[in-house]
Motif scaffolding. Structure first.
Motif, PDB file in Angstrom:
ATOM      1  N   UNK A  92      51.585 142.801  33.051  1.00 17.70           N
ATOM      2  CA  UNK A  92      50.471 142.484  33.934  1.00 17.70           C
ATOM      3  C   UNK A  92      49.224 142.186  33.130  1.00 17.70           C
ATOM      4  N   UNK A  93      48.152 141.882  33.854  1.00 14.70           N
ATOM      5  CA  UNK A  93      46.872 141.661  33.190  1.00 14.70           C
ATOM      6  C   UNK A  93      45.762 142.244  34.040  1.00 14.70           C
ATOM      7  N   UNK A  94      44.659 142.560  33.396  1.00  9.20           N
ATOM      8  CA  UNK A  94      43.467 143.075  34.038  1.00  9.20           C
ATOM      9  C   UNK A  94      42.326 142.231  33.511  1.00  9.20           C
ATOM     10  N   UNK A  95      41.790 141.367  34.386  1.00  5.81           N
ATOM     11  CA  UNK A  95      40.734 140.453  33.961  1.00  5.81           C
ATOM     12  C   UNK A  95      39.508 141.232  33.508  1.00  5.81           C
ATOM     13  N   UNK A  96      38.812 140.724  32.532  1.00  5.03           N
ATOM     14  CA  UNK A  96      38.977 139.387  31.989  1.00  5.03           C
ATOM     15  C   UNK A  96      39.854 139.309  30.751  1.00  5.03           C
ATOM     16  N   UNK A  97      40.273 140.431  30.118  1.00  4.29           N
ATOM     17  CA  UNK A  97      40.819 140.295  28.774  1.00  4.29           C
ATOM     18  C   UNK A  97      41.878 141.321  28.362  1.00  4.29           C
ATOM     19  N   UNK A  98      42.548 141.967  29.320  1.00  2.03           N
ATOM     20  CA  UNK A  98      43.547 142.982  28.994  1.00  2.03           C
ATOM     21  C   UNK A  98      44.924 142.543  29.483  1.00  2.03           C
ATOM     22  N   UNK A  99      45.925 142.691  28.625  1.00  2.33           N
ATOM     23  CA  UNK A  99      47.330 142.457  28.974  1.00  2.33           C
ATOM     24  C   UNK A  99      48.035 143.810  28.877  1.00  2.33           C
ATOM     25  N   UNK A 100      48.940 144.100  29.827  1.00  2.00           N
ATOM     26  CA  UNK A 100      49.654 145.372  29.850  1.00  2.00           C
ATOM     27  C   UNK A 100      51.156 145.118  29.874  1.00  2.00           C
ATOM     28  N   UNK A 101      51.881 145.857  29.055  1.00  2.00           N
ATOM     29  CA  UNK A 101      53.339 145.768  28.991  1.00  2.00           C
ATOM     30  C   UNK A 101      53.912 147.126  29.379  1.00  2.00           C
ATOM     31  N   UNK A 102      54.949 147.115  30.221  1.00  2.00           N
ATOM     32  CA  UNK A 102      55.620 148.328  30.668  1.00  2.00           C
ATOM     33  C   UNK A 102      57.074 148.263  30.240  1.00  2.00           C
ATOM     34  N   UNK A 103      57.640 149.401  29.869  1.00  2.00           N
ATOM     35  CA  UNK A 103      59.049 149.395  29.506  1.00  2.00           C
ATOM     36  C   UNK A 103      59.508 150.709  28.947  1.00  2.00           C
ATOM     37  N   UNK A 104      60.490 150.624  28.061  1.00  2.00           N
ATOM     38  CA  UNK A 104      61.058 151.790  27.389  1.00  2.00           C
ATOM     39  C   UNK A 104      61.099 151.513  25.898  1.00  2.00           C
ATOM     40  N   UNK A 105      60.853 152.547  25.113  1.00  2.00           N
ATOM     41  CA  UNK A 105      60.979 152.390  23.668  1.00  2.00           C
ATOM     42  C   UNK A 105      62.441 152.590  23.273  1.00  2.00           C
ATOM     43  N   UNK A 106      62.715 152.584  21.984  1.00  2.00           N
ATOM     44  CA  UNK A 106      64.095 152.680  21.503  1.00  2.00           C
ATOM     45  C   UNK A 106      64.753 154.018  21.810  1.00  2.00           C
ATOM     46  N   UNK A 107      63.942 155.037  22.121  1.00  2.00           N
ATOM     47  CA  UNK A 107      64.472 156.353  22.473  1.00  2.00           C
ATOM     48  C   UNK A 107      64.655 156.506  23.988  1.00  2.00           C
ATOM     49  N   UNK A 108      64.342 155.469  24.751  1.00  2.00           N
ATOM     50  CA  UNK A 108      64.461 155.526  26.199  1.00  2.00           C
ATOM     51  C   UNK A 108      63.253 156.141  26.883  1.00  2.00           C
ATOM     52  N   UNK A 109      62.175 156.361  26.131  1.00  2.00           N
ATOM     53  CA  UNK A 109      60.961 156.956  26.696  1.00  2.00           C
ATOM     54  C   UNK A 109      60.147 155.881  27.415  1.00  2.00           C
ATOM     55  N   UNK A 110      59.586 156.239  28.583  1.00  2.00           N
ATOM     56  CA  UNK A 110      58.720 155.328  29.322  1.00  2.00           C
ATOM     57  C   UNK A 110      57.552 154.949  28.426  1.00  2.00           C
ATOM     58  N   UNK A 111      57.212 153.679  28.397  1.00  2.00           N
ATOM     59  CA  UNK A 111      56.179 153.173  27.490  1.00  2.00           C
ATOM     60  C   UNK A 111      55.287 152.184  28.233  1.00  2.00           C
ATOM     61  N   UNK A 112      53.993 152.275  27.953  1.00  2.00           N
ATOM     62  CA  UNK A 112      53.038 151.278  28.447  1.00  2.00           C
ATOM     63  C   UNK A 112      52.106 150.951  27.304  1.00  2.00           C
ATOM     64  N   UNK A 113      51.951 149.670  27.044  1.00  2.00           N
ATOM     65  CA  UNK A 113      51.018 149.221  26.023  1.00  2.00           C
ATOM     66  C   UNK A 113      49.919 148.426  26.707  1.00  2.00           C
ATOM     67  N   UNK A 114      48.669 148.787  26.446  1.00  2.00           N
ATOM     68  CA  UNK A 114      47.517 148.066  26.959  1.00  2.00           C
ATOM     69  C   UNK A 114      46.869 147.408  25.756  1.00  2.00           C
ATOM     70  N   UNK A 115      46.726 146.087  25.803  1.00  2.00           N
ATOM     71  CA  UNK A 115      46.249 145.374  24.629  1.00  2.00           C
ATOM     72  C   UNK A 115      45.220 144.313  25.008  1.00  2.00           C
ATOM     73  N   UNK A 116      44.178 144.206  24.188  1.00  2.74           N
ATOM     74  CA  UNK A 116      43.158 143.177  24.363  1.00  2.74           C
ATOM     75  C   UNK A 116      43.757 141.840  23.933  1.00  2.74           C
ATOM     76  N   UNK A 117      43.437 140.767  24.649  1.00  2.00           N
ATOM     77  CA  UNK A 117      44.040 139.467  24.337  1.00  2.00           C
ATOM     78  C   UNK A 117      43.728 138.999  22.920  1.00  2.00           C
TER      79      UNK A 117
END
Length: 150
Positions: A92-117
């Protein structure tokens, strides 16, 4: 070659259209420039950096998924970091400049990364599909469908 006269509508439409170009050693490799025409028609100048990055990432993910067999799913690693790989389950994204990724890491742990464009650097990877899944997850196609819901 003669010069082409463009109408103001053609100029405006051309400005709104994304431009992309790729060349591959394999002529059957899907190219992003074909997929770029599927983005919602909105002038680039009217999109936030987050929306613009989000839409183009969807195209890259979807294009990458076209190259995968039925035993693999898309995951992403992040350039310049050692956080590992995330199996992509949402984006997803949060205007004006944030992108968010949701998923699982290699250990199966819930993961969310919030990153500036401005810090975005993504490496798409193929991972074996989840052992208990009948079919591989194709997030890129779901994300693209969502873009065209309007």
């Amino acid at each position: 070659m003669a010069d082409r006269i463009e109408t103001s509508a053609e100029i405006a439409e051309d400005h709104a259209m994304p431009r992309a170009h790729e060349v591959h050693t394999n002529p059957d490799q899907p190219c992003i420039e074909t997929a770029a025409n599927t983005l919602p028609r909105q002038p680039v100048s009217q999109k936030s950096p987050a929306q613009w990055a989000y839409e183009r990432l969807i195209l890259y993910i979807q294009n990458f998924e076209k190259t995968l067999d039925e035993e693999h799913e898309v995951a992403m690693g992040f350039a310049g970091s050692d956080i590992g790989v995330i199996r992509i389950e949402g984006m997803g994204y949060f205007e004006p400049d944030i992108i968010t990724f949701y998923g699982q890491d290699q250990m199966g742990m819930r993961t969310q990364l919030v990153q500036h464009v401005s810090q975005l650097g993504v490496m798409l990877r193929a991972l074996p599909k989840q052992p208990d899944a009948a079919d591989p997850n194709r997030i890129g196609f779901r994300l693209a469908e969502d873009l065209n819901k309007d």
